[in-house]
Design a protein around this motif. Structure first.
Motif, PDB file in Angstrom:
ATOM      1  N   LEU A  99      -1.365 -15.501  16.525  1.00 50.66           N
ATOM      2  CA  LEU A  99      -0.011 -15.296  17.032  1.00 50.66           C
ATOM      3  C   LEU A  99       0.319 -13.812  17.096  1.00 50.66           C
ATOM      4  O   LEU A  99       0.937 -13.341  18.056  1.00 50.66           O
ATOM      5  N   ALA A 100      -0.082 -13.079  16.073  1.00 49.40           N
ATOM      6  CA  ALA A 100       0.226 -11.647  16.029  1.00 49.40           C
ATOM      7  C   ALA A 100      -0.418 -10.913  17.198  1.00 49.40           C
ATOM      8  O   ALA A 100       0.227 -10.083  17.852  1.00 49.40           O
ATOM      9  N   PHE A 101      -1.687 -11.215  17.490  1.00 45.54           N
ATOM     10  CA  PHE A 101      -2.369 -10.544  18.598  1.00 45.54           C
ATOM     11  C   PHE A 101      -1.730 -10.892  19.940  1.00 45.54           C
ATOM     12  O   PHE A 101      -1.647 -10.051  20.840  1.00 45.54           O
ATOM     13  N   ALA A 102      -1.271 -12.123  20.088  1.00 40.37           N
ATOM     14  CA  ALA A 102      -0.596 -12.513  21.327  1.00 40.37           C
ATOM     15  C   ALA A 102       0.702 -11.720  21.501  1.00 40.37           C
ATOM     16  O   ALA A 102       1.021 -11.235  22.597  1.00 40.37           O
ATOM     17  N   LYS A 103       1.450 -11.561  20.413  1.00 47.45           N
ATOM     18  CA  LYS A 103       2.706 -10.803  20.472  1.00 47.45           C
ATOM     19  C   LYS A 103       2.437  -9.327  20.728  1.00 47.45           C
ATOM     20  O   LYS A 103       3.156  -8.667  21.497  1.00 47.45           O
ATOM     21  N   LEU A 104       1.407  -8.775  20.095  1.00 45.81           N
ATOM     22  CA  LEU A 104       1.075  -7.368  20.300  1.00 45.81           C
ATOM     23  C   LEU A 104       0.623  -7.118  21.748  1.00 45.81           C
ATOM     24  O   LEU A 104       0.918  -6.063  22.320  1.00 45.81           O
TER      25      LEU A 104
END
Length: 213
Positions: A99-104
């Motif tokens: 999820l974090a990589f998608a948001k970044l």
């Protein structure tokens, strides 16, 4: 969720017979049925492809093939329950950085569009720092949730202790929901400030909305 909603409805109508909300039960039923249909159809296609087309299960199928997923816990052997707990824990740990990589990635898109505006540029920096920070903290909290570590997936270990892991899962849901809302509001704010007609403005908003989705 359906059982809880139904229980609340029964209690409400028992204490206030004149107060009924049949539309709420109908809406809840539609959502649950559609979710089950979509998820079950996807699982059926995957099983069909793996068993009849590819005729091979692989590592990503380990939870279904060896880990006891899909069976009631009372039907599982203790060794299988340990494998199941490992699968669930691994999935939770992987879920957070994904999820974090998608948001970044979405923030990088925003940066390419808004880096000429100093205020927005630093806002994106702060958001990237916050998302990276809480994602790392939550991942470490799940990895080192128990002392000893094996207690996190082996219920037969009685010594040691664990933190409140349901609270970590709840914190994951809350932080990701809040950051999702912020990521959706950023393009809305930017697009609505553009000097263009309403229809093109809505078109740009939809494009950003697809990225957020």
């Amino acid at each position: 969720m359906t059982d809880v909603t139904g229980e609340l409805y029964i209690r409400a109508t028992a204490t206030s017979p004149g107060l009924t909300t049949p539309w709420l039960r109908t809406a809840n039923l539609v959502i649950v049925v559609m979710g089950l249909l979509l998820s079950t159809s996807s699982l059926a296609m995957r099983i069909y492809t793996k068993t009849l087309v590819m005729r091979k299960f692989w590592w990503d199928d380990d939870g279904y093939w060896h880990g006891g997923i899909g069976f009631h816990i009372t039907e599982l052997a203790p060794t299988t329950i340990i494998i199941l707990e490992k699968v669930v824990l691994a999935a939770a740990i992987i879920y957070i950085p994904c999820l974090a990589f998608a948001k970044l990635a979405l923030l990088m898109l925003y940066y390419r569009l808004l880096n000429t505006f100093t205020g927005w540029k630093y806002t994106l920096y702060v958001l990237a720092f916050i998302i990276s920070g809480y994602s790392l903290a939550l991942s470490l909290a799940l990895i080192f949730a128990c002392n000893p570590l094996q207690k996190g997936w082996d219920g037969t270990i009685l010594r040691g202790s664990c933190i409140n892991r349901p609270a970590v899962y709840l914190a994951t849901a809350i932080t990701n929901t809040v950051s999702d809302i912020v990521l959706i509001l950023i393009p809305v704010k930017v697009v609505w400030g553009l000097r263009m007609r309403l229809i093109p403005k809505l078109g740009v908003a939809v494009i950003f909305g697809i990225g957020c989705l």
